[in-house]
Scaffold this motif. Structure first.
Motif, PDB file in Angstrom:
ATOM      1  N   LEU A  68      10.891  -0.457   2.554  1.00  0.00           N
ATOM      2  CA  LEU A  68       9.667   1.136   2.686  1.00  0.00           C
ATOM      3  C   LEU A  68      10.447   1.475   4.608  1.00  0.00           C
ATOM      4  O   LEU A  68       9.740   2.343   4.639  1.00  0.00           O
ATOM      5  N   ALA A  69       9.568  -0.306   5.117  1.00  0.00           N
ATOM      6  CA  ALA A  69       9.791   0.097   7.076  1.00  0.00           C
ATOM      7  C   ALA A  69      11.007   0.917   7.534  1.00  0.00           C
ATOM      8  O   ALA A  69      11.739   1.569   8.088  1.00  0.00           O
ATOM      9  N   THR A  70      12.085   0.419   6.253  1.00  0.00           N
ATOM     10  CA  THR A  70      12.894   0.836   6.674  1.00  0.00           C
ATOM     11  C   THR A  70      13.654   2.312   7.039  1.00  0.00           C
ATOM     12  O   THR A  70      13.817   3.429   7.445  1.00  0.00           O
ATOM     13  N   LEU A  71      13.120   3.139   5.376  1.00  0.00           N
ATOM     14  CA  LEU A  71      13.453   4.283   5.450  1.00  0.00           C
ATOM     15  C   LEU A  71      12.288   5.103   5.861  1.00  0.00           C
ATOM     16  O   LEU A  71      13.108   6.303   5.785  1.00  0.00           O
ATOM     17  N   LEU A  72      10.913   4.551   6.297  1.00  0.00           N
ATOM     18  CA  LEU A  72      10.547   5.448   6.803  1.00  0.00           C
ATOM     19  C   LEU A  72      10.075   5.293   8.492  1.00  0.00           C
ATOM     20  O   LEU A  72       9.501   6.111   8.785  1.00  0.00           O
ATOM     21  N   HIS A  73      10.774   4.667   9.170  1.00  0.00           N
ATOM     22  CA  HIS A  73      11.601   4.664  10.483  1.00  0.00           C
ATOM     23  C   HIS A  73      10.287   3.827  11.068  1.00  0.00           C
ATOM     24  O   HIS A  73      10.238   4.413  12.226  1.00  0.00           O
ATOM     25  N   LEU A  74       9.935   2.985  10.374  1.00  0.00           N
ATOM     26  CA  LEU A  74       8.619   1.922  10.831  1.00  0.00           C
ATOM     27  C   LEU A  74       9.161   0.282  11.410  1.00  0.00           C
ATOM     28  O   LEU A  74      10.124   0.633  10.835  1.00  0.00           O
ATOM     29  N   GLU A  75       8.020  -0.096  12.035  1.00  0.00           N
ATOM     30  CA  GLU A  75       8.084  -1.343  12.468  1.00  0.00           C
ATOM     31  C   GLU A  75       8.093  -2.459  11.584  1.00  0.00           C
ATOM     32  O   GLU A  75       7.086  -2.015  10.501  1.00  0.00           O
ATOM     33  N   PRO A  76       9.079  -2.795  11.360  1.00  0.00           N
ATOM     34  CA  PRO A  76       8.535  -4.162   9.979  1.00  0.00           C
ATOM     35  C   PRO A  76       7.329  -4.813   9.875  1.00  0.00           C
ATOM     36  O   PRO A  76       6.484  -4.589  10.605  1.00  0.00           O
ATOM     37  N   TYR A  77       7.052  -4.553   8.977  1.00  0.00           N
ATOM     38  CA  TYR A  77       5.741  -5.328   8.345  1.00  0.00           C
ATOM     39  C   TYR A  77       5.486  -6.742   8.581  1.00  0.00           C
ATOM     40  O   TYR A  77       3.706  -6.343   8.608  1.00  0.00           O
ATOM     41  N   ASP A  78       6.261  -7.606   8.938  1.00  0.00           N
ATOM     42  CA  ASP A  78       5.899  -8.814   9.524  1.00  0.00           C
ATOM     43  C   ASP A  78       4.990  -8.205  10.869  1.00  0.00           C
ATOM     44  O   ASP A  78       4.563  -9.568  10.398  1.00  0.00           O
ATOM     45  N   LEU A 125      -0.876  -6.563   6.277  1.00  0.00           N
ATOM     46  CA  LEU A 125      -0.121  -5.182   4.930  1.00  0.00           C
ATOM     47  C   LEU A 125      -1.232  -4.086   5.214  1.00  0.00           C
ATOM     48  O   LEU A 125      -0.559  -3.071   4.977  1.00  0.00           O
ATOM     49  N   PRO A 126      -2.877  -4.027   5.769  1.00  0.00           N
ATOM     50  CA  PRO A 126      -3.130  -2.708   5.228  1.00  0.00           C
ATOM     51  C   PRO A 126      -3.066  -2.099   5.998  1.00  0.00           C
ATOM     52  O   PRO A 126      -3.159  -0.666   5.532  1.00  0.00           O
ATOM     53  N   GLU A 127      -2.734  -2.577   7.567  1.00  0.00           N
ATOM     54  CA  GLU A 127      -2.661  -1.855   8.285  1.00  0.00           C
ATOM     55  C   GLU A 127      -1.136  -0.988   8.292  1.00  0.00           C
ATOM     56  O   GLU A 127      -0.899   0.131   8.895  1.00  0.00           O
ATOM     57  N   PHE A 128       0.195  -2.043   7.741  1.00  0.00           N
ATOM     58  CA  PHE A 128       1.348  -1.100   7.522  1.00  0.00           C
ATOM     59  C   PHE A 128       1.313  -0.025   6.977  1.00  0.00           C
ATOM     60  O   PHE A 128       1.939   1.078   6.973  1.00  0.00           O
ATOM     61  N   LEU A 129       0.587  -0.819   5.104  1.00  0.00           N
ATOM     62  CA  LEU A 129       0.194   0.459   4.679  1.00  0.00           C
ATOM     63  C   LEU A 129      -0.643   2.058   5.010  1.00  0.00           C
ATOM     64  O   LEU A 129       0.384   2.829   4.467  1.00  0.00           O
ATOM     65  N   ASP A 130      -1.457   1.560   5.596  1.00  0.00           N
ATOM     66  CA  ASP A 130      -1.800   2.861   6.226  1.00  0.00           C
ATOM     67  C   ASP A 130      -0.938   3.370   7.039  1.00  0.00           C
ATOM     68  O   ASP A 130      -1.007   4.521   7.065  1.00  0.00           O
ATOM     69  N   ARG A 131       0.115   2.697   7.751  1.00  0.00           N
ATOM     70  CA  ARG A 131       0.757   3.575   9.020  1.00  0.00           C
ATOM     71  C   ARG A 131       2.087   4.419   7.734  1.00  0.00           C
ATOM     72  O   ARG A 131       2.346   5.256   7.772  1.00  0.00           O
ATOM     73  N   ALA A 132       2.317   3.249   6.802  1.00  0.00           N
ATOM     74  CA  ALA A 132       2.985   3.767   5.561  1.00  0.00           C
ATOM     75  C   ALA A 132       3.001   5.486   5.042  1.00  0.00           C
ATOM     76  O   ALA A 132       3.376   5.840   5.068  1.00  0.00           O
ATOM     77  N   THR A 133       1.392   5.401   4.635  1.00  0.00           N
ATOM     78  CA  THR A 133       0.796   6.582   4.026  1.00  0.00           C
ATOM     79  C   THR A 133       0.435   7.647   4.785  1.00  0.00           C
ATOM     80  O   THR A 133       0.956   9.053   4.550  1.00  0.00           O
TER      81      THR A 133
END
Length: 172
Positions: A30-40, A44-52
């Motif tokens: 998901l992080a790769t597809l959305l060009h986001l920083e790795p979720y590590d 996890l909630p912050e990562f999911l908020d950014r992905a959303t």
């Protein structure tokens, strides 16, 4: 265990580790597809908020592009004029970009025998621009053309209005 049955029993801890590893792989994808920083690097909630929010932003972009497409289709159909039971679509757009660059977008009918790709390129080069890339695509009765060029010499530049008027003459 019955003969002939292949039943492997894994301890619950191993199943849970496999599940967590699979979820970790899915979050990385998901992080790769959305060009986001790795979720590590984030919770996890912050990562999911950014992905959303990224998905919402992409969806809004798609909606804007759909609206723009409809506007362009209306413009194209407005520019089409029936002549001898065949529309005569003609669109020329010459745009000056930064750093002495030029973008030319054209749409014309396949049946327009006056317009040949090398003639279009010749007109642009005579206007003082060097062709960097060109694309001619035929879709149904239309030819879609996109050309990127830059000035032969940055100090001299090119004349976008002259190029546009000569392309209009060529097409019309």
């Amino acid at each position: 265990m019955r003969p002939g049955s292949s039943f492997s029993h894994k301890p619950p801890a191993e199943k849970e580790k496999q599940r967590r590893d699979r979820m970790k792989d899915l979050y990385s994808t998901l992080a790769t597809l959305l060009h986001l920083e790795p979720y590590d690097s984030k919770s996890l909630p912050e990562f999911l908020d950014r992905a959303t929010s990224s998905l919402i932003h992409l969806k809004e972009g798609v909606e804007r592009l759909k609206v723009r497409k409809e506007e362009l289709e209306k413009e194209v159909s407005h520019n089409s004029k029936p002549s001898n039971s065949e529309p005569r679509l003609k669109v020329v757009q010459v745009t000056e970009l930064v750093d002495q660059k030029l973008e030319v977008n054209m749409i014309f009918m396949v049946s327009n025998k006056k317009v040949v790709p090398f003639e279009v390129l010749r007109v642009i080069e005579q206007g003082g621009a060097e062709i960097m890339s060109s694309s001619f695509s035929t879709v149904g009765p239309h030819i879609y053309c996109t050309i990127h060029a830059q000035a032969f010499q940055a100090r001299l530049g090119f004349d976008a209005k002259l190029i546009e008027s000569q392309l209009m003459e060529l097409i019309y």
